[in-house]
Structures are given as structure tokens and as C-alpha cells.
Design an enzyme around this catalytic site. Structure first.
Site, mmCIF file in Angstrom:
data_model
loop_
_atom_site.group_PDB
_atom_site.id
_atom_site.type_symbol
_atom_site.label_atom_id
_atom_site.label_comp_id
_atom_site.label_asym_id
_atom_site.label_seq_id
_atom_site.Cartn_x
_atom_site.Cartn_y
_atom_site.Cartn_z
ATOM 1 N N SER A 128 5.006 -128.112 -38.185
ATOM 2 C CA SER A 128 3.663 -128.800 -36.598
ATOM 3 C C SER A 128 2.649 -129.355 -37.532
ATOM 4 C CB SER A 128 3.047 -127.394 -37.155
ATOM 5 O OG SER A 128 2.130 -127.414 -36.708
ATOM 6 N N GLU A 189 -2.561 -121.802 -31.398
ATOM 7 C CA GLU A 189 -3.633 -122.468 -31.359
ATOM 8 C C GLU A 189 -4.532 -122.496 -30.021
ATOM 9 O OE1 GLU A 189 -0.544 -126.089 -32.218
ATOM 10 O OE2 GLU A 189 -1.729 -127.004 -30.420
HETATM 11 P P1 NBP Z 1 7.335 -138.861 -28.056
HETATM 12 O O1 NBP Z 1 7.970 -138.719 -26.645
HETATM 13 O O2 NBP Z 1 6.525 -139.406 -28.402
HETATM 14 O O3 NBP Z 1 9.089 -138.974 -28.380
HETATM 15 C C1 NBP Z 1 9.440 -138.937 -27.805
HETATM 16 C C2 NBP Z 1 11.375 -139.421 -28.108
HETATM 17 O O4 NBP Z 1 12.397 -138.190 -27.874
HETATM 18 C C3 NBP Z 1 11.266 -140.667 -28.219
HETATM 19 O O5 NBP Z 1 11.664 -141.323 -29.347
HETATM 20 C C4 NBP Z 1 12.695 -141.089 -27.257
HETATM 21 O O6 NBP Z 1 13.276 -142.055 -26.863
HETATM 22 C C5 NBP Z 1 13.651 -140.204 -27.734
HETATM 23 N N1 NBP Z 1 13.928 -139.552 -26.115
HETATM 24 C C6 NBP Z 1 13.494 -138.833 -24.976
HETATM 25 BR BR1 NBP Z 1 12.514 -138.397 -24.090
HETATM 26 N N2 NBP Z 1 15.087 -138.608 -23.970
HETATM 27 C C7 NBP Z 1 16.289 -139.307 -24.885
HETATM 28 C C8 NBP Z 1 16.821 -139.094 -24.271
HETATM 29 N N3 NBP Z 1 17.768 -139.110 -23.390
HETATM 30 N N4 NBP Z 1 18.274 -140.036 -25.349
HETATM 31 C C9 NBP Z 1 17.623 -140.414 -26.863
HETATM 32 N N5 NBP Z 1 16.688 -140.580 -27.047
HETATM 33 C C10 NBP Z 1 14.860 -139.708 -26.308
HETATM 34 O O7 NBP Z 1 7.425 -137.737 -28.643
HETATM 35 P P2 NBP Z 1 6.473 -136.650 -29.929
HETATM 36 O O8 NBP Z 1 5.045 -136.308 -29.252
HETATM 37 O O9 NBP Z 1 7.432 -137.248 -30.851
HETATM 38 O O10 NBP Z 1 7.488 -135.253 -29.874
HETATM 39 C C11 NBP Z 1 8.424 -134.997 -30.169
HETATM 40 C C12 NBP Z 1 9.804 -133.909 -30.057
HETATM 41 O O11 NBP Z 1 8.697 -133.025 -31.084
HETATM 42 C C13 NBP Z 1 8.939 -132.822 -29.201
HETATM 43 O O12 NBP Z 1 10.324 -131.463 -28.479
HETATM 44 C C14 NBP Z 1 7.623 -132.153 -29.060
HETATM 45 O O13 NBP Z 1 6.930 -130.929 -28.306
HETATM 46 C C15 NBP Z 1 7.775 -132.057 -30.772
HETATM 47 N N6 NBP Z 1 6.204 -131.512 -31.667
HETATM 48 C C16 NBP Z 1 5.268 -133.038 -30.765
HETATM 49 C C17 NBP Z 1 3.873 -132.942 -31.417
HETATM 50 C C18 NBP Z 1 3.240 -134.198 -31.416
HETATM 51 O O14 NBP Z 1 2.141 -133.314 -31.634
HETATM 52 N N7 NBP Z 1 3.528 -134.512 -30.225
HETATM 53 C C19 NBP Z 1 3.779 -132.039 -32.800
HETATM 54 C C20 NBP Z 1 4.803 -130.723 -33.065
HETATM 55 C C21 NBP Z 1 5.766 -131.247 -32.362
HETATM 56 P P3 NBP Z 1 12.472 -143.756 -26.257
HETATM 57 O O15 NBP Z 1 11.841 -144.255 -26.903
HETATM 58 O O16 NBP Z 1 13.949 -144.093 -25.787
HETATM 59 O O17 NBP Z 1 11.823 -142.804 -25.380
#
Ligand code: NBP
Length: 468
Positions: A128, A189
Site C-alpha cells: 500500500s 480506506e
Molecule cells: P498497472 O496497470 O500500472 O500495471 C500492470 C502491469 O501488469 C504492467 O506492467 C503490465 O504489463 C502487467 N501485465 C498485465 Br496488466 N497483464 C500481464 C500479463 N498477462 N503478463 C505480463 N504482464 C502483465 O497496475 P498497477 O497500478 O501498477 O498495479 C499492479 C498491482 O498492484 C495490481 O494488482 C494492483 O491492484 C496493485 N496495487 C496497485 C496500487 C495503485 O495505487 N496503483 C496500490 C496497491 C496495489 P504491460 O506493461 O505489458 O501492459
């Protein structure tokens, strides 16, 4: 190929890239993988050769020293399974996967079983703090065994947020405990965010305070007992001018909030466990209701809009918000306690409060006293039973009641403030009207009822109750 990295991270999106750069800056020998080659190359270019980023899975895996530790930060759900499937052919015995995405805890249970059977280690971990947190110091909630934690603890502790020098990362318990705690974190949250929005509404629509005035209030509140990440960002949000038109940006933003599901999962699991978390339920419903913008317009045209006026001292509203925040923590932590007992997590609630004190979205100055409450009594069933916490909430309740009364009288919906008050009032009611529910159930379904004055189950012949 030489394996010269200690830790690999897959998924360099918003969170993954920020966390990997944080790990790199803190002296860890890390390597990245991103599915889309152009993004991998862009990150390599940005880091001027300090970071290797692959988009070839085999080369990525082989560049890590055995037994390998590889973290995933990809979209939760099918994408996570796809990535795991894709890396399996290249893994070797004792390699260890850490899923840092927002997985549902049941998916984590399933993956743990599957991967353990295949001879690999697996750990579900909540992360987080959003992008900024991941870059500068997140709060992390891993679940698993102490031996598993030892394998990655050093690298995690090197990047975690710190509170009084202590890293905001620790084992949350066995199995899927980490993802469970993260899910409830997100549920809390949802409740606090919605409560802040309701307070804004009461002040703005009800008491006719302008956006800058409310911004100032949040700024002032953030210097006192309400000091928290969400209060702080609300202060910043409300000061932002619109770049595309005159006025404040917040006034131009559509009033339809989206959700990714973790709040809903919290409510769903709380229903399954029989633990009331009404503030979280109300927050989830409020987001859903916000989505019906067109229907709201139609109903408003028929039923009339909100016209009432609220007259409240802002200090009263501040205390109402603080009471709601404290009650949201209380609801969430009681849920974690029950889940720990039912699912065998052996979660230590003091440790949960400890890692939430910095780095995460629900961090606030209130979490240190909450930690102390669980340190004094690790088995505390409800924070309302802790002397200091209970006294604090009791002192704030008149303000919460006045705020809810004023909102209700003005017709301004305040579902989380109201649900929090009802939660408090419910738990301090020695006698609730559930006797009437028992009687009704026995009437139409012969479900029987219990009595206050004797043991056993009873059934009444209700239809011949002509006064006897
Ligand atoms: P993003 O949408 O920014 O990034 C997702 C990543 O997953 C990209 O690198 C994408 O690769 C990769 N990906 C996907 Br989608 N499908 C894939 C596949 N089939 N094979 C390989 N890579 C794949 O997400 P994020 O906001 O960084 O969130 C990542 C995780 O962290 C999620 O589970 C989210 O719930 C969690 N999270 C997010 C936050 C936040 O504030 N954003 C906070 C806490 C936890 P690509 O570049 O090739 O599309």
C-alpha cells in the site's frame, strides 16, 4: 548466462516500476521484467544502464541467483495466473514467488496450494501507498512462514516506510493473511474516503462553505488529531485550480466514483464471517449509487433535490470525522481478528497497526495509540473495550450525532457517518429489537426463539395469540 541478481520484479506498471527503482536506490541487486518490450526499453533508458529490464521471461528468470525470489506486481486476477503459468517452465525447485498485487485472498490460497505442490515457494503480500509510496516507502503486508519472510525480509525492509525507525513491513500471519489484511486495509480506506466526502458535502452543500474554506479546514485538521494521509491529500485536492476552465478542479470532476473491488470483497467476507462492518458496506454502496448519475438526475427531477441548510461549527464536523475514522479502524480490525481465528492466520493485531502507521493510504496519527491498545491486550475483541480508545470515541460521539442529525435534517446523504453512529449505538445497546425479529421468524417459519429467562428453544402458536 550469468545469474547476477538477487531479486526479480515482474510488471513494471505504476507500482512495479516505482518499487523496483526504490529497491535499486537502496542498494539491492534487482532485475525487472515487463511484458511490453517498449516499456522495458524505456525504463532501461531512463535508468541509464543501472537497471536491466527483460521482456523475455526465460532470460529474466535465468538472470536471478538460485533459489530465486521473484515478485509480481501485475493486475490481480487472470493476469496474475497468466504470468505465473508463463514463468513456471523456467523455475527450479525452491524458487519463490511473491505476489504483491491486490489478489483476492482465496486466489492466494489456491496459488499457494498449487505452487507448493509443484515444489515452489509462494507468498501473497499486500502493498500500500500508491505510486509515491512504492517509490519512497510503502507499507507491506506479507503472509506466510517466518522462514519465507527471512528470504525476502531484508530487501523489503530496505524499501519500506519507517515509523520511529521501524520498517512498515512484517509478517501478517500464515497463508493468505497478507492479502486478507490488505483487503481490509482497503475496506477501511473506502470508509474513510467516503466519510471525508460526506463531511465535504455537509460543509459545501449544507453549510455553504466555499472550496477554499473547506481546503483550509482540512489543512488545519491535518495538523491535529485527524492528521492522516487522506486528510492531507484532501487538503491538496481542494486547493487545485482547474487548468481547463475557471474555478476549482474538484468542482469540474464528475461525481461518479469507480472501484476495483477490494471494498466489496471486504464486505462480502465480513458477511460470510458474520462480522458487522456497516461503514465499509455503506461506503461500497455509496460508490455504487454515485455511478447512477443519469438516474439520480431523473429521480431528482421527480422528487425534488436537496435544499436543506446545515448550521454547524466546523469543529463539530471535524470531531464527527475523527469518530468515524476511529470506528472504521475498529470495524476492520475486529474483522481481521475473526478472520484470523476462522482461517488460522494467527495474525497479531498489534503488528497490523504497526505496519499501517506509515507508508499506507490509511496511515494516521491514530494508529500508534491503536497499536498500543493491542500491545496491552492482544486479544481485544473490540477497540471500543480499550479504555483510552473507548474514552476518545465517547467524547466525539456528540459531534458525530449532531453532524448526522444536521445532514439527515437537510436531506444530505451521509451514509458512512450514519452507519458508524449506528454501529456505535448498536454495540452500546444492552437490549436491541432483535427479540421482535426472533418472534417474526418463529411466526412465519417456526424457526423457534430463545428466551431471556430460561434455556432452550421455544415455539409459540402465534395465530391464537388473542391477548393471552
Ligand atoms: P498497472 O496497470 O500500472 O500495471 C500492470 C502491469 O501488469 C504492467 O506492467 C503490465 O504489463 C502487467 N501485465 C498485465 Br496488466 N497483464 C500481464 C500479463 N498477462 N503478463 C505480463 N504482464 C502483465 O497496475 P498497477 O497500478 O501498477 O498495479 C499492479 C498491482 O498492484 C495490481 O494488482 C494492483 O491492484 C496493485 N496495487 C496497485 C496500487 C495503485 O495505487 N496503483 C496500490 C496497491 C496495489 P504491460 O506493461 O505489458 O501492459
Amino acid at each position: 548466462m550469468e545469474a547476477n541478481h538477487d531479486f526479480g520484479l515482474i510488471g513494471l506498471g505504476t507500482m512495479g516500476k516505482a518499487l523496483l527503482l526504490n529497491m535499486l536506490d537502496n542498494g539491492n541487486q534487482v532485475v525487472g521484467y515487463n511484458r511490453t518490450p517498449s516499456k522495458a526499453q524505456a525504463i532501461e533508458a531512463e535508468t541509464e544502464g543501472r537497471l536491466k529490464v527483460y521482456s523475455d521471461m526465460e532470460a529474466f528468470v535465468k538472470s536471478i541467483r538460485r533459489p530465486r525470489a521473484i515478485m509480481l506486481l501485475v493486475t490481480a486476477g487472470a493476469a496474475t495466473d497468466e504470468v505465473i503459468e508463463g514463468m513456471l517452465p523456467f523455475l527450479e525447485p525452491d524458487d519463490f514467488i511473491i505476489d504483491g498485487g491486490n489478489a483476492h485472498y482465496r486466489d492466494t490460497d489456491r496459488r499457494l496450494k498449487d505452487l507448493t505442490a509443484k515444489g515452489f515457494g509462494f507468498m501473497g503480500m499486500g502493498v500500500s501507498g500508491g505510486e509515491e509510496g512504492a517509490r519512497r516507502g510503502p507499507s507491506m503486508m506479507p503472509g506466510g512462514t517466518p522462514a519465507q519472510y527471512d528470504r525476502v525480509g531484508k530487501v523489503l525492509e530496505s524499501v519500506a516506510a519507517r515509523f520511529d525507525g521501524a520498517p512498515c513491513v512484517a509478517l501478517m500471519g500464515h497463508g493468505s493473511a497478507g492479502h486478507y489484511v490488505k483487503m481490509v486495509h482497503n475496506g477501511i480506506e473506502y470508509a474513510i474516503m467516503q466519510a471525508i466526502a460526506e463531511v465535504y458535502d455537509v460543509l459545501h452543500r449544507g453549510a455553504d462553505h466555499g472550496v477554499p474554506e473547506i481546503a483550509d479546514l482540512f489543512g488545519k485538521w491535518n495538523e491535529g488529531e485527524l492528521a492522516s494521509f487522506l486528510t492531507e491529500i484532501t487538503h491538496v485536492v481542494l486547493q487545485k485550480r482547474d487548468d481547463l476552465a475557471d474555478g476549482w478542479l474538484v468542482d469540474a470532476i464528475s461525481d461518479k466514483a469507480k472501484a476495483k473491488g477490494t471494498g466489496k470483497w471486504t464486505s462480502q467476507d465480513a458477511f460470510d464471517l458474520g462480522i458487522p462492518v456497516p461503514a465499509i458496506d455503506a461506503a461500497v454502496s455509496a460508490r455504487q449509487l454515485s455511478g447512477y448519475k443519469a438516474l439520480r438526475g431523473e429521480v431528482s427531477a421527480v422528487q425534488g433535490g436537496v435544499t436543506g441548510v446545515v448550521s454547524l461549527n466546523p469543529d463539530v464536523v471535524r470531531d464527527a470525522l475523527l469518530a468515524t475514522m476511529l470506528l472504521a479502524y475498529a470495524q476492520g480490525l475486529t474483522l481481521i481478528r475473526t478472520a484470523s481465528l476462522d482461517y488460522g492466520y494467527e495474525t497479531n493485531l498489534e503488528t497490523v497497526a504497526k505496519v499501517w502507521r506509515a507508508g499506507c493510504i490509511i496511515r494516521s496519527v491514530q494508529l500508534e495509540p491503536i497499536r498500543a491498545a493491542f500491545a496491552a491486550n492482544p486479544d481485544l475483541e473490540s477497540l471500543l473495550l480499550d479504555a483510552a480508545f473507548g474514552e476518545k470515541v465517547r467524547g466525539l460521539i456528540p459531534s458525530l450525532r449532531s453532524t448526522v442529525e444536521a445532514a439527515v435534517a437537510a436531506g444530505i446523504p451521509a451514509p458512512v457517518l450514519s452507519a458508524s453512529l449506528a454501529y456505535y449505538d448498536g454495540f452500546r445497546s444492552v437490549r436491541l429489537p432483535a427479540n421482535v425479529i426472533q418472534a417474526q421468524r418463529d411466526f412465519f417459519g417456526a424457526h423457534t426463539y430463545e428466551r431471556l429467562d430460561r434455556e432452550g428453544s421455544f415455539h409459540a402458536h402465534w395465530s391464537d395469540s388473542s391477548g393471552q
